[in-house]
Scaffold this motif. Structure first.
Motif, PDB file in Angstrom:
ATOM      1  N   LEU A  36       0.819  -1.206   0.000  1.00  0.00           N
ATOM      2  CA  LEU A  36       0.000   0.000   0.000  1.00  0.00           C
ATOM      3  C   LEU A  36       0.856   1.261   0.000  1.00  0.00           C
ATOM      4  O   LEU A  36       0.533   2.235  -0.682  1.00  0.00           O
ATOM      5  CB  LEU A  36      -0.950  -0.014   1.209  1.00  0.00           C
ATOM      6  N   SER A  37       1.945   1.255   0.753  1.00  0.00           N
ATOM      7  CA  SER A  37       2.814   2.436   0.754  1.00  0.00           C
ATOM      8  C   SER A  37       3.480   2.618  -0.611  1.00  0.00           C
ATOM      9  O   SER A  37       3.684   3.744  -1.062  1.00  0.00           O
ATOM     10  CB  SER A  37       3.848   2.353   1.873  1.00  0.00           C
ATOM     11  N   GLU A  38       3.795   1.514  -1.273  1.00  0.00           N
ATOM     12  CA  GLU A  38       4.367   1.602  -2.621  1.00  0.00           C
ATOM     13  C   GLU A  38       3.335   2.161  -3.598  1.00  0.00           C
ATOM     14  O   GLU A  38       3.650   2.990  -4.445  1.00  0.00           O
ATOM     15  CB  GLU A  38       4.860   0.221  -3.082  1.00  0.00           C
ATOM     16  N   LEU A  39       2.077   1.734  -3.474  1.00  0.00           N
ATOM     17  CA  LEU A  39       1.020   2.286  -4.321  1.00  0.00           C
ATOM     18  C   LEU A  39       0.829   3.777  -4.057  1.00  0.00           C
ATOM     19  O   LEU A  39       0.620   4.555  -4.986  1.00  0.00           O
ATOM     20  CB  LEU A  39      -0.295   1.536  -4.090  1.00  0.00           C
ATOM     21  N   ASP A  40       0.898   4.185  -2.807  1.00  0.00           N
ATOM     22  CA  ASP A  40       0.786   5.609  -2.481  1.00  0.00           C
ATOM     23  C   ASP A  40       1.930   6.405  -3.104  1.00  0.00           C
ATOM     24  O   ASP A  40       1.737   7.515  -3.608  1.00  0.00           O
ATOM     25  CB  ASP A  40       0.771   5.821  -0.966  1.00  0.00           C
ATOM     26  N   ARG A  41       3.144   5.842  -3.077  1.00  0.00           N
ATOM     27  CA  ARG A  41       4.288   6.516  -3.676  1.00  0.00           C
ATOM     28  C   ARG A  41       4.105   6.653  -5.185  1.00  0.00           C
ATOM     29  O   ARG A  41       4.342   7.722  -5.750  1.00  0.00           O
ATOM     30  CB  ARG A  41       5.578   5.737  -3.396  1.00  0.00           C
ATOM     31  N   ILE A  42       3.639   5.604  -5.830  1.00  0.00           N
ATOM     32  CA  ILE A  42       3.411   5.652  -7.274  1.00  0.00           C
ATOM     33  C   ILE A  42       2.313   6.654  -7.604  1.00  0.00           C
ATOM     34  O   ILE A  42       2.410   7.418  -8.566  1.00  0.00           O
ATOM     35  CB  ILE A  42       3.068   4.247  -7.822  1.00  0.00           C
ATOM     36  N   ALA A  43       1.269   6.693  -6.798  1.00  0.00           N
ATOM     37  CA  ALA A  43       0.175   7.639  -7.024  1.00  0.00           C
ATOM     38  C   ALA A  43       0.669   9.076  -6.888  1.00  0.00           C
ATOM     39  O   ALA A  43       0.238   9.960  -7.637  1.00  0.00           O
ATOM     40  CB  ALA A  43      -0.960   7.373  -6.039  1.00  0.00           C
ATOM     41  N   ALA A  44       1.563   9.328  -5.942  1.00  0.00           N
ATOM     42  CA  ALA A  44       2.091  10.674  -5.777  1.00  0.00           C
ATOM     43  C   ALA A  44       2.976  11.066  -6.953  1.00  0.00           C
ATOM     44  O   ALA A  44       2.958  12.226  -7.395  1.00  0.00           O
ATOM     45  CB  ALA A  44       2.885  10.764  -4.467  1.00  0.00           C
ATOM     46  N   GLU A  45       3.746  10.115  -7.487  1.00  0.00           N
ATOM     47  CA  GLU A  45       4.633  10.413  -8.609  1.00  0.00           C
ATOM     48  C   GLU A  45       3.893  10.489  -9.937  1.00  0.00           C
ATOM     49  O   GLU A  45       4.304  11.209 -10.844  1.00  0.00           O
ATOM     50  CB  GLU A  45       5.739   9.358  -8.704  1.00  0.00           C
ATOM     51  N   HIS A  46       2.813   9.712 -10.097  1.00  0.00           N
ATOM     52  CA  HIS A  46       2.075   9.644 -11.364  1.00  0.00           C
ATOM     53  C   HIS A  46       0.580   9.826 -11.113  1.00  0.00           C
ATOM     54  O   HIS A  46      -0.185   8.859 -11.201  1.00  0.00           O
ATOM     55  CB  HIS A  46       2.324   8.304 -12.062  1.00  0.00           C
ATOM     56  N   PRO A  47       0.129  11.040 -10.835  1.00  0.00           N
ATOM     57  CA  PRO A  47      -1.299  11.233 -10.558  1.00  0.00           C
ATOM     58  C   PRO A  47      -2.177  10.996 -11.782  1.00  0.00           C
ATOM     59  O   PRO A  47      -3.375  10.789 -11.646  1.00  0.00           O
ATOM     60  CB  PRO A  47      -1.376  12.694 -10.097  1.00  0.00           C
ATOM     61  N   GLU A  48      -1.575  10.979 -12.998  1.00  0.00           N
ATOM     62  CA  GLU A  48      -2.371  10.785 -14.208  1.00  0.00           C
ATOM     63  C   GLU A  48      -2.974   9.386 -14.299  1.00  0.00           C
ATOM     64  O   GLU A  48      -3.926   9.172 -15.039  1.00  0.00           O
ATOM     65  CB  GLU A  48      -1.512  11.068 -15.456  1.00  0.00           C
ATOM     66  N   ILE A  49      -2.450   8.420 -13.547  1.00  0.00           N
ATOM     67  CA  ILE A  49      -3.005   7.068 -13.628  1.00  0.00           C
ATOM     68  C   ILE A  49      -4.014   6.789 -12.528  1.00  0.00           C
ATOM     69  O   ILE A  49      -4.527   5.684 -12.439  1.00  0.00           O
ATOM     70  CB  ILE A  49      -1.897   5.992 -13.620  1.00  0.00           C
ATOM     71  N   CYS A  50      -4.315   7.776 -11.711  1.00  0.00           N
ATOM     72  CA  CYS A  50      -5.310   7.624 -10.641  1.00  0.00           C
ATOM     73  C   CYS A  50      -6.614   8.285 -11.046  1.00  0.00           C
ATOM     74  O   CYS A  50      -6.634   9.254 -11.792  1.00  0.00           O
ATOM     75  CB  CYS A  50      -4.824   8.270  -9.342  1.00  0.00           C
ATOM     76  N   GLN A  51      -7.704   7.754 -10.529  1.00  0.00           N
ATOM     77  CA  GLN A  51      -9.006   8.387 -10.731  1.00  0.00           C
ATOM     78  C   GLN A  51      -9.290   9.259  -9.515  1.00  0.00           C
ATOM     79  O   GLN A  51      -9.292   8.772  -8.390  1.00  0.00           O
ATOM     80  CB  GLN A  51     -10.114   7.351 -10.841  1.00  0.00           C
TER      81      GLN A  51
END
Length: 161
Positions: A14-29
């Motif tokens: 989950l922390s890795e997903l949060d890090r990816i979401a922070a770096e690449h907000p374009e892939i999050c809804q």
């Protein structure tokens, strides 16, 4: 019987997903709500057939072409022996090397240009030492091919002379 839940591993994921979401907000809804297709792409990556197709396209771009042939029992035995002698090489590399070596043994040697002496005559040795005299030659019928195989074996083993 239910499976054991590895809570520390889940927290790390989950922390890795949060890090990816922070770096690449374009892939999050929206605000951190992940699209299931994007999560599947991150978790699993490409399918095996997609990776295989990418690899074949890369080889085709390098000019590598797939060839299929039927090997006699003797050829199969020879290939198995070569694979044992060269465990670091693929079957394709061994076959390509064997074809090129067979062709080079069949062609007459290219004429060499005479050596030109660019320095004074006293600076050069009169004779070059023969560095291949210590190499064993296994075949009297084709000593050049045996010599090339021995040199290839020694180079692959990391020997220097």
């Amino acid at each position: 019987m239910s499976a054991v839940i590895d809570l520390p591993r889940i927290r790390r994921a989950l922390s890795e997903l949060d890090r990816i979401a922070a770096e690449h907000p374009e892939i999050c809804q929206g605000l951190g709500q992940w699209d299931e297709k994007a999560v599947a792409g991150i978790v699993t990556g490409k399918t095996g057939s997609e990776r295989q197709a990418d690899y074949r396209r890369k080889l085709a771009a390098q000019g590598v072409k797939r060839e299929v042939f039927f090997a006699t029992p003797e050829a199969q035995t020879a290939l198995a022996e070569l694979r044992a002698l060269h465990p670091d090489k693929t079957r394709d590399n061994i076959l390509c090397d064997a074809l090129l070596m067979m062709l080079s043994a069949a062609l007459p040697p290219a004429p060499q240009a005479p050596a030109t002496n660019t320095s004074g005559p006293d600076a050069l040795p009169l004779f070059e030492p023969d560095s291949t005299s210590s190499l064993p030659v296994e075949s009297a019928a084709d000593p050049h091919a045996a010599l090339m195989l021995e040199i290839d074996r020694r180079v692959n083993a990391g020997e220097k002379w």
